[in-house]
Design an enzyme around this catalytic site. Structure first.
Site, PDB file in Angstrom:
ATOM      1  CE  LYS A 502      -0.442  -0.093   5.052  1.00  0.00           C
ATOM      2  NZ  LYS A 502      -1.355  -0.080   6.197  1.00  0.00           N
ATOM      3  NE  ARG A 600      -6.652   1.029  11.296  1.00  0.00           N
ATOM      4  CZ  ARG A 600      -5.430   0.678  10.892  1.00  0.00           C
ATOM      5  NH1 ARG A 600      -4.457   1.584  10.836  1.00  0.00           N
ATOM      6  NH2 ARG A 600      -5.178  -0.574  10.575  1.00  0.00           N
ATOM      7  CE1 TYR A 727      11.762  32.718  -0.989  1.00  0.00           C
ATOM      8  CE2 TYR A 727      11.951  30.324  -0.765  1.00  0.00           C
ATOM      9  CZ  TYR A 727      11.728  31.451  -1.547  1.00  0.00           C
ATOM     10  OH  TYR A 727      11.457  31.306  -2.883  1.00  0.00           O
ATOM     11  CG  MET A 776       8.304  23.523  -3.637  1.00  0.00           C
ATOM     12  SD  MET A 776       7.073  24.295  -4.682  1.00  0.00           S
ATOM     13  CE  MET A 776       5.969  24.993  -3.469  1.00  0.00           C
TER      14      MET A 776
END
Length: 834
Positions: A502, A600, A727, A776
């Site tokens: 998964k 869950r 930044y 980023m």
């Protein structure tokens, strides 16, 4: 050299269980998937901890194999026309046969052992000597109890030199390998931590490795390892005591003390290393195009071997300067037009070609397989015979297209042009292919590049590989398979294995990992959502797939792609029953989830009475009933864990009584496999442990790192004390500093929480802290004081050098989050070690 099956039976002192035609045997098989010439093959049914080779005999018989070496007295009635030879130990029989074969030849043989560098030294020696000798050598790193006999079996009358490597993991193994290899020249590369668990101490490991050199005329080694020196001194004392022959030449080298080859200086400059040494009172200087310590050590070892063989130092120096970087692995990369590229273009001997074809055959994501192959040089065989065998390999592996490059390939084209279903084209050299490249169409296919170095296939690779982001996540499929085996050996023989793929296989790539697992016959796969299962089915994955989070919107996909949903609530159960009735579908496979403490999802124990009423009346076929361990890794919660197992079994008993048939029961996850063997039940679910991470009993499991995140330096700048970086001007230089910008940011999955010195990256043997905020697409690191760093240098984000668990700790999260957070724009590169 060829043997009849009767001759082989005599060599191994076997007992005939079934005897028919006296076949001529040329090929030894231990893997049922690697049949090329069935009538001339002998299969050894080896026994492992979880698998018996005998179970593959039926498949092999179907493929035409008629000769079998077995260690079980079983019924042979289903295999008429076959030869079955019984031996007490099929592995020993394989080794005995190879030992006998080796005795037929008197060629010089170089035997190599050590903790590291065996394969590199072997391949480099082959590079140096292939023009002077017809060489037989171990394929890749075939150095085990199985690999060595298969390697030695290759020797034939045309070979002039053998180069074989030998590895051991416990005491008593090297004596067997020495008898098979019977080296005349020994090479002891070094000693390190590998396989320490099999020995009492380092001295015992050295003594074990020295057994390879019982009958050599010369031993080449480095004096800078005290434990090797001590071991050799003791060994020589034994020789002088009359235990065996004393005609042993010790050829040592050292950077510290006097030696036959004494290193005077090692200077690293740019991307090269300049080495000066004294040999027989003369100074020798040479250069190698590497700077790492391992390559320097391996190159010096090779130099000593070559000097012992009386190779001219001028020739050695010339070749040293041109040493190639050996990719000791098969890499799978993304190519142009949705192709996958397997680049194995540093040699073209027949054995490495077989291995590369095996890797190609595992790729099921494309409908077409293409091989780009150069002439196979220095094979020692008649060209027509050699290329007939190559053609047979291509046909057996169902290759669709062959592009042959070189004079020999072009001359032998008739061997390939008559292959059914294989389109072929030939070029005299690489330049001719490159000129015609854009007239050839490459689209949605798996492409294997296999070329000798002189053909410079790196130019072809550049044409075919997709130009993408220079940050890559490397997935070591060999390490992943090692981890799989580590968990399998802890399972009871009857316990099945489900592997979780998964979340893009924990960020590693769903199809590629699933394909490997299918190839190695795990029992089940599990995904989180139906669309993940659909992608696997479209890519050719046929294993049963359990879908953890099914919902009504996915019912059609479940039906269409034969996916097995987890049913975890009464409302979902009723919806799915209604769907199946509307579609007139019966016996659809499902899995029932029981709530035992996770809180869950799953049926409560109070739901069991209604569940027991609905299930027998439905069109469902229950494949398994399961639950989730909440804290299987933590001894503090062991009582809770055991109670979870008890609750699951109570639920299973109630459901089994209601439905009237048995099903698979499972609750154990990665950490529970080792910590709670009593809860293995019928199946276990392996997740992140496959990638080398186990929070339960990791010390008891020899796991390997699977994933390495790498990037490169785009720019280097020098800044003054007080200047800022990034930044918000958050990163302030506390001294005159050197800052490198790397091609990685939070857009790639590098957490912004690692800003301001919290995170570190590894380069040139040192850690460099992050300076300023993570951006980023880029991150800046402080490389002040790290010598020799250049733009374009590789930087390790996590891997062996920085464990992902350590990086996760810095980021105050868990390794799962780091792995699954790596962006899809980061290129995945899959490789198998040699």
């Amino acid at each position: 050299m060829k043997y009849t099956i009767e001759e082989i039976s005599g060599i191994v002192r076997g007992e005939w269980l079934l005897k028919s035609e006296n076949y001529i045997i040329e090929h030894l098989l231990i893997d049922s998937r690697k049949v090329v010439f069935p009538s001339g093959s002998l299969f050894f049914a080896l026994k492992g901890s979880r698998r018996n080779g005998y179970q593959f005999i039926g498949d092999l018989y179907e493929k035409g194999v008629r000769n079998f070496m077995v260690c079980d007295r079983t019924d042979t009635g289903a295999f008429p026309g076959s030869n079955f030879i019984y031996v007490r130990d099929s592995l020993k029989a394989l080794q005995d046969l190879a030992t006998s074969h080796r005795k037929q030849f008197t060629i010089p043989v170089i035997g190599i052992t050590g903790s590291n560098g065996k394969t590199i030294v072997k391949e480099w020696l082959n590079q140096f000597l292939e023009e002077k000798y017809n060489i037989v050598r171990s394929p890749k790193s075939y150095n085990s109890q199985i690999g060595v006999p298969l390697s030695v079996w290759q020797i034939n009358e045309k070979h002039q030199l053998g180069i074989f490597e030998a590895g051991v993991s416990e005491s008593g193994e090297m004596e067997k390998l020495e008898k098979i290899i019977r080296p005349s020249i020994g090479v002891f590369t070094n000693i390190g931590e590998a396989h320490n668990e099999g020995f009492l101490n380092m001295r015992q490991k050295v003594n074990e490795k020295l057994q390879l050199f019982k009958n050599v005329e010369a031993l080449i080694y480095c004096q800078d390892y005290p434990v090797i020196n001590e071991g050799i001194a003791a060994y020589m004392q034994q020789l002088r005591g009359g235990i065996t022959s004393t005609n042993l030449t010790l050829f040592s080298w050292s950077t510290r003390t006097d030696a036959a080859f004494r290193i005077i200086s090692i200077l690293r400059k740019g991307g090269s290393t300049y080495i000066s040494a004294e040999y027989r009172h003369d100074e020798i200087s040479f250069m190698i195009p590497f700077t790492d310590d391992a390559s320097v050590e391996n190159a010096i070892t090779c130099y000593c071997v070559l000097l012992y063989l009386k190779i001219d130092p001028l020739f050695i120096n010339k070749r040293m300067a041109k040493l190639g970087n050996l990719p000791m692995r098969l890499e799978l990369k993304k190519g142009i037009n949705n192709c996958s590229i397997i680049n194995d273009s540093y040699s073209t001997d027949l054995n490495s070609f077989r291995i590369a074809l095996d890797f190609l055959s595992q790729q099921q994501q494309h409908p077409t397989r293409t091989v780009i192959l150069s002439d196979i040089l220095q094979s020692g065989r008649a060209e027509n015979e050699l290329y007939e065998e190559v053609a047979g390999l291509l046909a057996q592996k169902q290759v669709n297209r062959l592009i042959g490059i070189g004079a020999q390939m072009s001359k032998q084209r008739q061997s390939f042009e008559r292959l059914p279903g294989v389109w072929s084209v030939f070029y005299p050299d690489t330049d001719a292919f490159r000129k015609d490249f854009y007239n050839l169409e490459f689209s949605n296919e798996s492409i294997l590049l296999k070329g000798a170095r002189v053909f410079m296939f790196e130019h072809i690779s550049q044409l075919l590989e997709q130009k993408v982001h220079k940050t890559v996540l490397e997935i070591n499929l060999s390490a992943l398979l090692h981890n799989l085996t580590e968990y399998q050996r802890m399972l009871k023989p009857s316990t099945k294995l489900m592997v979780m793929v998964k979340s893009f296989s924990y960020g590693s790539g769903s199809y590629e990992i699933a394909n490997l697992l299918q190839f190695h016959k795990v029992d089940y796969l599990a995904v989180a959502y139906a669309d993940e299962g659909v992608e696997l089915r479209k890519a050719g994955i046929a294993l049963p797939i359990m879908v953890m989070n099914a919902d009504p919107s996915s019912f059609d996909a479940l039906r269409q792609f034969n996916l097995e949903p987890v049913i975890y609530s009464l409302s979902l159960l009723k919806s799915f029953i209604e769907f199946l009735r509307d579609q007139f579908i019966q016996d659809f496979p499902v899995h029932i989830e029981i709530e035992t403490g996770m809180n869950r999802s799953g049926f409560l124990l109070s739901d069991l009475s209604e569940l027991a009423t609905l299930l027998p009346q439905s069109d469902l076929k229950i494949k398994s009933v399961f639950s989730h361990l909440v804290a299987g890794e933590d001894p503090v919660h062991d009582a809770f864990t055991k109670n979870q197992g008890k609750q699951l079994m109570e639920a299973c008993t109630a459901i089994e009584e209601a439905c009237g048939y048995p099903f698979i029961k499972h609750i154990t996850n990665t950490s529970g496999i080792s910590r709670h063997p009593e809860l293995q039940l019928d199946m276990v679910r392996l997740g992140i442990g496959l990638y080398g991470i186990d929070s339960g009993n990791a010390s008891a499991i020899n796991l390997r790192e699977v994933s390495t995140l790498k990037t490169t330096i785009s720019q280097i700048k020098s800044i003054k004390k007080g200047e800022t970086v990034g930044y918000g001007r958050k990163g302030v230089a506390k001294r005159d500093s050197v800052v490198a910008t790397v091609r990685l940011g939070y857009g790639d999955g590098y957490p912004r929480r690692l800003s301001m010195g919290v995170g570190k990256m590894y380069l040139r043997g040192k850690l460099a802290p992050v300076i300023g905020n993570v951006c980023m697409d880029m991150t800046m690191i402080d490389i002040t004081g790290i010598a020799g760093v250049e733009e374009g240098d590789e930087v390790i984000v996590f891997g062996k050098e920085i464990l992902i668990q350590e990086l996760a700790k810095w980021a105050k999260t868990i390794a799962y989050e780091i792995m699954t957070g790596i962006s899809q724009r980061v290129r995945r590169v899959y490789f198998e070690e040699a």
